[in-house]
Scaffold this active site. Structure first.
Site: not given
Ligand code: GLN
Length: 484
Positions: A79, A154, A178
């Site tokens: 990532k 994400s 995410s």
């Molecule tokens: N969807 C969540 C956010 O937008 C989680 C994102 C994540 O876990 N990095 O914050």
């Protein structure tokens, strides 16, 4: 397409160690697959052909010399939130375009020490803020099961790369879901470990009290092996847990389901929930029951406050963490008339809308006069949520929930409505706030799209959690994406 790309991660490392295949052969096959597919799927934002082959050659040499390591020769996607020495790291934001770190994150360093090979950097929601990969400055990622749909976020690039056979496993990070939500959307396995298991050092920070790295792979066993390779105590991260690295990938099949106590939180199964998701989750429950597990209804009464508490805590920490992007130290700079003007112009041009939204929310909730009303209250709610789990785990061994409220939605469907997007995290954020491990495992299909369920474990009980997930995988018989 070479059949090699379909190998499991553990299977491939064994074949390499037994000299049935070489890492160079496998890595070349995966690079070919990426070259054929990535233009369309957009899972990778950077592919490091030469470096991958160099690492593969080094791996083959170690095999030849009899020095094989744990994950010898296995190609991975990383990532683009992990700093990789000499390889651009952008967090998929314009503000970091052109930034090449001089150092390697601890997690990736650990992986290379086990003999793994880097294929490239995967796409993500900008600074890991999002649930659909649509906030990336490099464009969105297509879900390989249905290209009109999002792979989730994400860690959407990692999820799509794993699902579409563009790597054998990939790293993800999970602040509020995410790793787990994109794993569910893309029909793969994703583990968010206990907070502190994997070092945060060298990972671009989003919300430091929640961020945690974890593995994404096509099977529980593969995720377990990768987790073993990436975790471990790190003195460079003050929140790193000094716990032994276990052989997470071994003896996964020795758990007896008889008498295993599985908790179903009543607050996660409410009127109005998606009927298909409910069915897939209850089907999983029924399979465990048939093998002798005991199903226990539990209550996590503060669940309804988890999303609001998360969307105060995470933006507050993000606003502080992102203060460092001022055009002086990293990436892009837009010159202004004076220092303040340069900061403003740089940040205005560099950050995307969602990131700006979080910074504004975070600075608002941290400002004097509002701190007690928002941030400090959210921290109290967080303690209550952690306490709910503690009480529940006095009665059960593991908790079973849906991972996401719906299967993968269409690209563009929710992007203009932040509240709708935030509600996607309803089943994952509580675990994050409590610092507990959670794993999403494919559990069935709905209208041609994969659906996952989540198992939540006690802190540092990943070995057991992985065994439960493995049993689930065996009973489900889920088929990965079929490609020719
Ligand atoms: N969807 C969540 C956010 O937008 C989680 C994102 C994540 O876990 N990095 O914050």
């Amino acid at each position: 397409m070479s059949e090699l790309v379909k190998l499991g991660l553990k299977e491939a490392s064994e074949k390499i160690k037994n000299k049935e295949i070489s890492s160079v052969e496998l890595t070349s096959a995966l690079l070919e697959r990426i070259d054929a597919r990535n233009e369309n799927i957009n899972a990778y934002v950077e592919v490091v052909h030469d470096k991958a082959l160099e690492m593969a050659e080094a791996s083959d040499k170690r095999i030849k010399d009899g020095n094989a390591r744990l994950m010898e020769g296995v190609p991975l996607g990383i990532k683009d939130l992990f700093c990789t020495a000499g390889v651009p790291t952008t967090a998929c934001s314009n503000i970091l375009k052109g930034f090449t770190p001089a150092y390697e994150s601890t997690v990736t360093k650990n992986l290379w020490k086990t003999g793994a090979v880097m294929l490239g950097k995967t796409n993500l929601d900008q600074f890991a803020m999002g649930s659909s990969n649509e906030t990336s400055a490099f464009g969105t990622v297509k879900n390989p099961w249905d290209e009109e749909r999002t792979p989730g976020g994400s860690s959407g690039g990692s999820a799509a790369a794993v699902a579409d056979y563009m790597c054998l496993g990939a790293t993800g990070t999970d602040t509020g879901g995410s790793i787990r939500q994109p794993a569910a959307f893309s029909g793969i396995v994703g583990l968010k470990p206990t907070y502190g298991r994997c070092s945060r050092w060298g990972i671009v920070a989003f919300a430091s009290s929640l961020d945690q790295a974890g593995p994404m792979a096509r099977s529980v066993e593969d995720a377990a092996l990768m987790f073993r390779g990436m975790s471990g105590y790190d003195p460079l991260d003050t929140t790193s847990a000094d716990m032994p690295i276990e052989s997470f990938d071994e003896n996964l099949d020795d758990l007896s389901l008889k008498g295993l106590k599985i908790g179903l939180p009543k607050e996660y199964f409410v009127d109005g929930m998606d009927e298909d998701i409910k069915k897939v989750t209850y089907d999983a429950v029924a399979r465990f029951k048939a093998e002798g597990a005991e199903i226990v209804e539990i209550s996590l009464p503060h669940t309804k406050y988890a999303v609001p508490a998360y969307y105060i805590v995470a933006p507050a920490e993000a606003a502080s963490n992102l203060a460092r992007y001022d055009g002086m130290r990293y990436g892009q700079r837009v010159e202004g008339e004076n220092l303040d003007d340069t900061y403003t112009k740089t940040r205005t041009a560099g950050f995307g809308d969602e990131v700006k939204r979080r910074i504004m929310i975070g600075n608002y909730t941290l400002s004097s006069g509002y701190y007690d009303a928002y941030y400090s209250k959210a921290q109290k709610v967080r303690a209550l949520i952690a306490d709910d789990f503690k009480k529940a785990f006095a009665k059960v061994d593991v908790i079973l929930t849906p991972t996401a409220p719906t299967p993968a939605f269409k690209t563009g469907e929710k992007v203009s409505d932040p509240i709708q997007m935030y509600l996607n995290d309803i089943f994952t954020v509580a675990t994050s706030l409590a610092g507990l491990p959670g794993i999403s495992v494919p559990s069935g299909m709905v209208n041609g799209m994969p659906v996952g369920v989540q198992f939540i474990g006690k802190a540092f009980d990943e070995k057991h959690l992985l065994k439960v997930a493995f049993a689930h995988e065996r009973m489900t018989g889920f088929k990965p994406l079929d490609v020719k």
